[in-house]
Design an enzyme around this catalytic site. Structure first.
Site, PDB file in Angstrom:
ATOM      1  N   LYS A  25       0.817  -1.229   0.000  1.00 14.06           N
ATOM      2  CA  LYS A  25       0.000   0.000   0.000  1.00 14.06           C
ATOM      3  C   LYS A  25       0.841   1.265   0.000  1.00 14.06           C
ATOM      4  O   LYS A  25       0.570   2.185  -0.761  1.00 14.06           O
ATOM      5  CB  LYS A  25      -0.871   0.062   1.274  1.00 14.06           C
ATOM      6  CG  LYS A  25      -2.052  -0.834   1.278  1.00 14.06           C
ATOM      7  CD  LYS A  25      -2.919  -0.525   2.490  1.00 14.06           C
ATOM      8  CE  LYS A  25      -2.268  -0.829   3.816  1.00 14.06           C
ATOM      9  NZ  LYS A  25      -2.135  -2.238   4.129  1.00 14.06           N
ATOM     10  N   THR A  26       1.834   1.292   0.882  1.00  9.71           N
ATOM     11  CA  THR A  26       2.608   2.529   1.006  1.00  9.71           C
ATOM     12  C   THR A  26       3.345   2.826  -0.298  1.00  9.71           C
ATOM     13  O   THR A  26       3.288   3.950  -0.822  1.00  9.71           O
ATOM     14  CB  THR A  26       3.605   2.432   2.173  1.00  9.71           C
ATOM     15  OG1 THR A  26       2.859   2.184   3.349  1.00  9.71           O
ATOM     16  CG2 THR A  26       4.399   3.704   2.337  1.00  9.71           C
ATOM     17  N   GLU A  83      -3.542   6.055   1.368  1.00  6.86           N
ATOM     18  CA  GLU A  83      -3.341   4.651   1.712  1.00  6.86           C
ATOM     19  C   GLU A  83      -4.445   4.292   2.694  1.00  6.86           C
ATOM     20  O   GLU A  83      -4.601   4.930   3.726  1.00  6.86           O
ATOM     21  CB  GLU A  83      -1.960   4.515   2.358  1.00  6.86           C
ATOM     22  CG  GLU A  83      -1.737   3.186   2.988  1.00  6.86           C
ATOM     23  CD  GLU A  83      -0.312   3.045   3.549  1.00  6.86           C
ATOM     24  OE1 GLU A  83       0.572   3.848   3.209  1.00  6.86           O
ATOM     25  OE2 GLU A  83      -0.117   2.118   4.345  1.00  6.86           O
TER      26      GLU A  83
END
Ligand code: EPU
Length: 788
Positions: A151-152, A196
């Site tokens: 995600k990051t 995110e």
């Protein structure tokens, strides 16, 4: 693409809160998006140092609010926010939030936090981090990046590509991203907000984005979710709340199952039927190259400067989103090529031709496998890994999966669990993960419960060509940084000693002492030439590094914490040489004393047979004027060659040297290189007879077990061994350290003794000798190093 629909600008009630603060006690402002993005207020953040909370703080400051925050720790992040205007408090005191119109709290904060308690009491509005974020996003066209892994990186990549594409996006990602400048940023010029989405506590369902990108769906956070079904429900809800397009990874079986039938879905992946498809994928070292096909149309080539196949998937997701937002592929590809990794995502901490150190946040078995695969593809010889399990609940739930996640690591050191804010679960430690990995058949695994020693354990395994990877979401990266810092010095030392010499990090000195006790040397260096030794002396002087010279370690007791700085072991090359010239024998400091005696025998020179009884080398013999059979070293010494504190060489003859019983002061600040010994021509039989007598004396009066030779100097009144014997202390012990039954002046290691045990036994003997005989025993053995 469609604009944000009108009805979505009205916030809906968040789902019932099951966390520490009861919903009924909260008075949330009616229009939270308006409150946060169109008005100016005083807002306090509880737990502001957390990676997610600091992002909210940054956004609120940029939105013009007066922001204060509290946390029990200050970090680089809180320091940076302070410079932007955050009023930071290192304690959670209600008065700090007294004037706040709203309190935002982190999920790591417990319900009894004094600020929350007080805010509830006074009916102050309280919201969770995710509620605040979702509300801020509501005033923009939201793009949520969701999934268990990546995600990051992917949200950072999306924000970067949109920014380069001129869309001025706002962003919020879970870590500090060098290429974005900050982990969160508000840009009033743009329409989009890339965030995110954190699925760990179910709050992801608070989002009502325009678009959602689903990277993968897998069993995770089983502290919160009952099973995969429960996780999928949350994703399904997020999908329902997405007004525009759901982008999803077709190669992830759960994401594909959940999204495949969506009318508003756009897929990406390697599979033929993916809408955005990567073909002709080439993974080389740190880069990946691939072509992108959009429903049969070749868009062009993408180059990615972050490693691993998983990042090709992440980039494809970004390409799909950015293309649908109207950014030209050439522009996207150009931005992707410039993208640099997020901190702690395959972050290179040290890179030299000999070693590569990489840190990664991976803490789930799938992430670990992907990262290890990427590490292997870099093409170094071996991959050494330090892994810190993150959270007790995950360690317990995914223990089996962890067991088979490390096949690509040649060597692995597992630490204890980093609890985050969880309470320990009895029986759940790093050991169970190490056991599971061993059970799976891995042969290079060890468990190191002392986190601060991990860099030493891994550092000592290092061989040229190794890649070292730290893995985990806690603080394991600090161990990698410590290793990187010492590697800088180690490489300079290696340059000094050259190819022939040897440099090892954190070498256990128990391997180099006859007592087999002692912690590690920070830098273990074996020069082979006088020139290299001299250079080492100058380097340590200039770098302010302590330097300690160690020979054969026969008269040495190293404490369990080891020796800081450089431990020089002059051996091999110049240092082991023995040359005979008439009745003179020149020996390097690394040669064994007994070899001097045997060289004498070979040349028909006698008078040095006593040396047969000394286990040490010439250097040690000189340093302490060692002796046996009534003789001592300096009776045979003609000249000594040494290096001074500046590495300059000098030679002094015996009459210029001050020598005492078991002490040669010159070598306290200088370093011997070689010595010339003198004997007398003698008949071979006589030499052999004396050598045998010396051997026999040692064999019959001294223990064969591991020892450091005599522990105490002989006091004038009585030999120390006799004294200890008379005091009845033979065979007395502390742990595995024991006074020899053969000779009272020897302490032997019965196997696995520690320096602490040795020292305690020494103290006991000294105390008894003083109390019963009034004799102050002085140690002959040299005691060095730090306590363990
Ligand atoms: N003795 C006892 N009980 C014992 C040990 C010794 O009664 O448990 C008696 C012996 O019978 C002897 C006297 O004490 O009458 C002296 O003992 P020893 O002859 O063994 O000599 P030492 O002084 O204990 C010295 C060196 C040794 C060296 C020997 C042999 C010192 C501190 N020690 O020992 O050196 O090997 O002579 O020549 O000077 C060393 O320095 O590490 C070392 C082992």
């Amino acid at each position: 693409m469609k604009p944000v629909s009108e009805e979505r600008s009205t916030p809906e009630q968040p789902p019932p809160w099951t966390g520490p603060v009861a919903t009924s006690e909260r008075a949330v402002p009616l229009d939270l998006p308006g409150f946060l993005t169109r008005e100016r207020h005083r807002i306090h953040l509880v737990g502001v140092a957390g990676s997610g909370m600091s992002g909210i703080a940054a956004l609120l400051i940029e939105l013009g609010h007066t922001v204060s925050g509290s946390d029990k720790v200050s970090t680089m992040e809180t320091d940076r926010l302070r410079r932007l205007g955050l009023r930071f408090h290192e304690r959670h005191r209600p008065e700090e939030a007294g004037t706040a119109d709203l309190v935002v709290f982190s999920s790591a904060i417990k319900g009894d936090n004094p600020i929350l308690v007080s805010a509830r009491k006074y009916g102050k509005p309280i919201v969770r981090r995710a509620e605040a974020l979702a509300a801020i996003m509501r005033s923009k066209r939201g793009i949520v990046i969701a999934g268990m892994h990546g995600k990051t990186t992917t949200s950072a990549m999306t924000a970067h590509v949109l920014r380069e594409g001129g869309l001025h996006p706002c962003h919020y990602v879970g870590a500090e991203i060098p290429i974005l400048g900050m982990n969160a940023h508000w840009d009033s010029r743009g329409e989009y907000f890339v965030a995110e989405g954190d699925e760990s506590d179910g709050t992801i369902t608070l989002f009502r984005p325009e678009h959602t990108l689903i990277l993968n769906i897998e069993e995770e956070h089983l502290d919160f979710y009952a099973d995969l079904d429960a996780i999928e429900k949350v994703f399904a809800q997020l999908i329902t709340q997405t007004a525009g397009t759901v982008f999803y990874n077709l190669d992830d079986k759960n994401a594909a199952r959940v999204c495949r039938s969506l009318p508003r879905g756009i897929s990406y992946g390697f599979a033929d039927e993916a809408d955005y498809r990567a073909i002709d994928i080439r993974l080389t070292g740190f880069a990946s190259m691939f072509r992108v096909d959009h429903r049969g149309q070749d868009l062009g080539e993408a180059v990615l400067n972050v490693p691993g196949q998983h990042n090709v998937h992440n980039a494809l997701g970004v390409i799909a989103v950015a293309s649908e937002l109207g950014i030209a592929f050439e522009k996207i590809a150009k931005s992707l090529a410039k993208f640099e990794h997020a901190r702690r995502r395959f972050e290179i901490k040290y890179d030299s031709p000999r070693f590569l150190l990489v840190d990664d946040y991976g803490h789930h078995p799938t992430e670990i496998r992907a990262t290890l695969k990427a590490a292997r593809s870099v093409g170094r010889k071996r991959v050494l890994t330090m892994f810190q399990p993150h959270r007790y609940s995950r360690t317990k739930a995914l223990r089996k999966e962890f067991g088979c996640a490390f096949d690509d690591a040649d060597r692995l050191v597992v630490t204890d669990v980093y609890g985050s804010h969880e309470a320990p679960i009895p029986g759940v430690t790093g050991q169970i993960i190490a056991d599971e990995i061993v059970g799976h058949g891995h042969r290079g695994v060890s468990y190191e419960p002392r986190l601060e020693w991990v860099h030493r354990t891994v550092g000592n395994m290092l061989e040229s060509g190794d890649l070292v990877l730290s893995l985990g979401a806690g603080n394991i990266h600090e161990q990698l940084s410590a290793l990187a810092a010492d590697l800088v010095t180690a490489e300079k030392l290696k340059e000094i000693v050259g190819e022939g010499g040897e440099v090892r990090l954190y070498e256990p000195l128990s391997k180099h002492t006859t007592l087999r006790v002692g912690g590690p040397a920070q830098f273990w260096v074996e020069p082979r030439t006088e020139k290299a030794f001299a250079e080492l002396i100058r380097f340590c002087r200039d770098e302010n590094l302590p330097l300690f010279v160690m020979g054969r370690g026969s008269n040495l007791l190293v404490r369990d914490g080891g020796v800081r700085g450089v431990v020089v072991h002059p051996s091999g090359g110049d240092f082991d040489k023995i040359e005979i010239n008439g009745a003179e024998i020149t020996a390097g400091v690394g040669a064994k004393l007994k070899e001097v005696a045997y060289a004498g025998k070979a040349a028909g020179i006698g008078g040095m047979e006593w040396m047969e009884g000394i286990p040490g080398a010439v250097g040690g013999g000189l340093r302490m004027n060692a002796g046996a059979m009534g003789a001592q070293t300096f009776e045979n010494v003609l000249r000594v060659r040494y290096l001074d504190a500046n590495g300059e060489a000098h030679t002094k003859s015996r009459d210029e040297l001050e020598v005492h019983y078991r002490n040669f002061p010159l070598l306290e600040k200088n370093f011997a290189v070689s010595a010339v010994f003198r004997g007398q021509p003698a008949p071979l039989e006589e030499i052999v007879r004396k050598l045998e007598a010396s051997q026999e004396k040692r064999r019959t009066s001294q223990p064969a077990a591991k020892s450091a030779g005599c522990i105490f100097k002989n006091p004038d009144s009585c030999p120390a061994g006799k004294l200890v014997d008379e005091l009845g202390l033979k065979n007395s012990r502390v742990g595995k350290a024991r006074v020899s039954e053969v000779h009272g002046n020897f302490i032997v290691n019965d196997g696995g003794a520690t320096a602490a045990e040795m020292l305690e036994l020494i103290e006991k003997i000294k105390a008894t000798a003083l109390a019963k005989r009034g004799i102050e025993l002085e140690t002959e053995v040299q005691i060095v190093g730090e306590p363990g």
